[in-house]
Design a protein around this motif. Structure first.
Motif, PDB file in Angstrom:
ATOM      1  N   ALA A 107       0.765  -0.914   0.048  1.00  0.00           N
ATOM      2  CA  ALA A 107       0.215  -0.107   0.094  1.00  0.00           C
ATOM      3  C   ALA A 107       0.732   1.327  -0.050  1.00  0.00           C
ATOM      4  N   ARG A 108       2.020   1.046  -0.306  1.00  0.00           N
ATOM      5  CA  ARG A 108       3.166   2.229  -0.135  1.00  0.00           C
ATOM      6  C   ARG A 108       2.851   3.090   1.124  1.00  0.00           C
ATOM      7  N   LEU A 109       2.947   2.362   2.152  1.00  0.00           N
ATOM      8  CA  LEU A 109       2.779   3.276   3.522  1.00  0.00           C
ATOM      9  C   LEU A 109       4.025   2.958   4.503  1.00  0.00           C
ATOM     10  N   LEU A 110       4.807   1.862   3.948  1.00  0.00           N
ATOM     11  CA  LEU A 110       6.161   1.591   4.444  1.00  0.00           C
ATOM     12  C   LEU A 110       7.342   1.441   3.604  1.00  0.00           C
ATOM     13  N   THR A 111       8.351   1.589   3.896  1.00  0.00           N
ATOM     14  CA  THR A 111       9.520   1.358   3.085  1.00  0.00           C
ATOM     15  C   THR A 111      10.398   0.555   3.878  1.00  0.00           C
ATOM     16  N   VAL A 112      11.304  -0.142   3.267  1.00  0.00           N
ATOM     17  CA  VAL A 112      12.320  -1.010   3.944  1.00  0.00           C
ATOM     18  C   VAL A 112      13.822  -0.872   3.679  1.00  0.00           C
ATOM     19  N   GLU A 113      14.698  -0.924   4.804  1.00  0.00           N
ATOM     20  CA  GLU A 113      16.033  -0.309   4.504  1.00  0.00           C
ATOM     21  C   GLU A 113      16.926  -1.709   4.908  1.00  0.00           C
ATOM     22  N   LEU A 114      17.726  -1.866   4.041  1.00  0.00           N
ATOM     23  CA  LEU A 114      18.561  -3.042   4.144  1.00  0.00           C
ATOM     24  C   LEU A 114      19.892  -2.684   4.940  1.00  0.00           C
ATOM     25  N   ASP A 115      20.357  -3.414   5.971  1.00  0.00           N
ATOM     26  CA  ASP A 115      21.765  -3.052   6.724  1.00  0.00           C
ATOM     27  C   ASP A 115      22.258  -4.461   7.021  1.00  0.00           C
ATOM     28  N   GLY A 116      22.994  -4.965   5.869  1.00  0.00           N
ATOM     29  CA  GLY A 116      23.694  -6.282   5.991  1.00  0.00           C
ATOM     30  C   GLY A 116      22.622  -7.290   5.782  1.00  0.00           C
ATOM     31  N   ARG A 117      22.394  -8.046   6.857  1.00  0.00           N
ATOM     32  CA  ARG A 117      21.357  -9.123   6.701  1.00  0.00           C
ATOM     33  C   ARG A 117      19.952  -8.870   7.261  1.00  0.00           C
ATOM     34  N   HIS A 118      19.870  -7.623   7.655  1.00  0.00           N
ATOM     35  CA  HIS A 118      18.866  -7.123   8.498  1.00  0.00           C
ATOM     36  C   HIS A 118      18.093  -6.108   7.633  1.00  0.00           C
ATOM     37  N   ARG A 119      16.774  -5.907   8.222  1.00  0.00           N
ATOM     38  CA  ARG A 119      16.028  -5.298   7.317  1.00  0.00           C
ATOM     39  C   ARG A 119      15.144  -4.094   8.378  1.00  0.00           C
ATOM     40  N   TYR A 120      15.217  -3.193   8.119  1.00  0.00           N
ATOM     41  CA  TYR A 120      14.381  -2.014   9.156  1.00  0.00           C
ATOM     42  C   TYR A 120      13.299  -1.481   8.275  1.00  0.00           C
ATOM     43  N   TYR A 121      12.274  -1.192   8.816  1.00  0.00           N
ATOM     44  CA  TYR A 121      11.139  -0.447   8.285  1.00  0.00           C
ATOM     45  C   TYR A 121      10.775   1.035   8.875  1.00  0.00           C
ATOM     46  N   ARG A 122      10.441   1.837   7.918  1.00  0.00           N
ATOM     47  CA  ARG A 122       9.932   3.119   8.420  1.00  0.00           C
ATOM     48  C   ARG A 122       8.776   3.623   7.509  1.00  0.00           C
ATOM     49  N   ILE A 123       8.220   4.696   8.186  1.00  0.00           N
ATOM     50  CA  ILE A 123       7.061   5.285   7.303  1.00  0.00           C
ATOM     51  C   ILE A 123       7.649   5.599   6.050  1.00  0.00           C
ATOM     52  N   ALA A 124       6.925   5.567   4.968  1.00  0.00           N
ATOM     53  CA  ALA A 124       7.265   5.778   3.567  1.00  0.00           C
ATOM     54  C   ALA A 124       7.649   7.341   3.332  1.00  0.00           C
ATOM     55  N   THR A 125       6.682   8.278   3.858  1.00  0.00           N
ATOM     56  CA  THR A 125       6.676   9.462   3.542  1.00  0.00           C
ATOM     57  C   THR A 125       6.194  10.346   4.604  1.00  0.00           C
ATOM     58  N   THR A 126       6.421  11.787   4.795  1.00  0.00           N
ATOM     59  CA  THR A 126       5.726  12.782   5.787  1.00  0.00           C
ATOM     60  C   THR A 126       4.465  12.714   5.555  1.00  0.00           C
ATOM     61  N   ASP A 127       3.675  12.504   4.490  1.00  0.00           N
ATOM     62  CA  ASP A 127       2.337  12.564   4.165  1.00  0.00           C
ATOM     63  C   ASP A 127       1.733  11.404   5.011  1.00  0.00           C
ATOM     64  N   VAL A 128       2.476  10.201   5.075  1.00  0.00           N
ATOM     65  CA  VAL A 128       1.695   9.037   5.497  1.00  0.00           C
ATOM     66  C   VAL A 128       1.600   9.356   7.159  1.00  0.00           C
ATOM     67  N   ALA A 129       2.455   9.881   7.813  1.00  0.00           N
ATOM     68  CA  ALA A 129       2.531  10.281   9.174  1.00  0.00           C
ATOM     69  C   ALA A 129       1.534  11.416   9.527  1.00  0.00           C
ATOM     70  N   ARG A 130       1.422  12.156   8.328  1.00  0.00           N
ATOM     71  CA  ARG A 130       0.377  13.355   8.569  1.00  0.00           C
ATOM     72  C   ARG A 130      -0.808  12.780   8.513  1.00  0.00           C
TER      73      ARG A 130
END
Length: 247
Positions: free
Chosen positions: A60-83
């Motif tokens: 739904a394009r509400l989250l993005t994922v960031e890779l750090d080695g073998r680990h994945r971290y999730y965050r809010i996709a945009t400031t508009d989602v938080a808003r």
């Protein structure tokens, strides 16, 4: 090129609508990134279950994922989602408080919290009021230092004044160098206070500067921030925030 059609609000609403997924989004609404395991704990589901929820939120394009080695971290996709989450909270019913810890956390969130990357809660509203009252910001349709006409929680456009530009520069926020990928001055209608707190790139830069000066520190609970004694004195002397609004 075909014309843009109506947006699929139902698809996004369905992604948010599940209680576990809503808890995931709210856990990330302070702008940080968390692992799937941490989000499973926040949502109260198993590690195997959280993967399906995260997939739906990403789809739904509400989250993005960031890779750090073998680990994945999730965050809010945009400031508009938080808003959007903050605006949904304006019309949502409060969750029942069933423990002393939940009551303490709820009160802390009301007092001062992060809304993605900017300050919210009673403290955020107090800072916004002071910026307007002291002439750092002006509402269109109202002279500097005066409230906007009509409902203070309604539609208002704020602009940074020359006085605000100068004084914020002295404070350490160079308004000429703020990121241009988002609006400089925006606001959210705070779901707890039903009034404006400062958002946009200026809100983010001001909050970051307060953390750098140790006026603010992260609290015990996720998204919660704590005002230090240095912050209490600084907000009063620099921005004119009344001490009565800093409790």
């Amino acid at each position: 090129m075909s014309a843009r059609t109506e947006t699929d609000v139902a698809h996004v609403a369905a992604a948010i609508g599940d209680p576990s997924r809503a808890k995931v989004l709210l856990a990330l609404a302070g702008g940080g990134a968390l692992s799937a395991g941490a989000l499973a704990a926040e949502a109260g589901v198993s590690n195997s279950t959280i993967s399906g929820h995260l997939a739906k939120l990403r789809e739904a394009r509400l989250l993005t994922v960031e890779l750090d080695g073998r680990h994945r971290y999730y965050r809010i996709a945009t400031t508009d989602v938080a808003r959007a989450l903050e605006q949904l909270a304006l019309i949502a019913r409060p969750l029942p408080v069933r423990s002393l810890n939940a009551d303490t956390r709820a009160k802390a969130l009301l007092r001062a919290r992060l809304c993605f990357d900017h300050l919210a809660g009673r403290l955020g509203v107090a800072v916004m009021d002071a910026l307007r009252d002291e002439g750092f910001l002006a509402a269109e349709g109202a002279p500097p230092g005066e409230a906007p006409p009509g409902d203070a929680a309604g539609d208002t456009a704020y602009v940074l004044t020359p006085h605000g530009h100068r004084e914020l520069g002295r404070f350490g926020v160079d308004t000429d160098r703020l990121p241009r990928r988002r609006a400089t001055v925006r606001y959210c209608v705070d779901w707890a206070e039903q009034r404006h707190h400062l958002a946009g790139s200026l809100g983010a830069a001001l909050t970051a500067r307060m953390f750098a000066l140790e006026w603010l520190r992260h609290g015990k609970y996720r998204r919660v921030v704590r005002l230090t004694e240095a912050g209490r004195a600084g907000l009063a002397s620099t921005f004119g925030v009344p001490n009565s609004q800093l409790s």
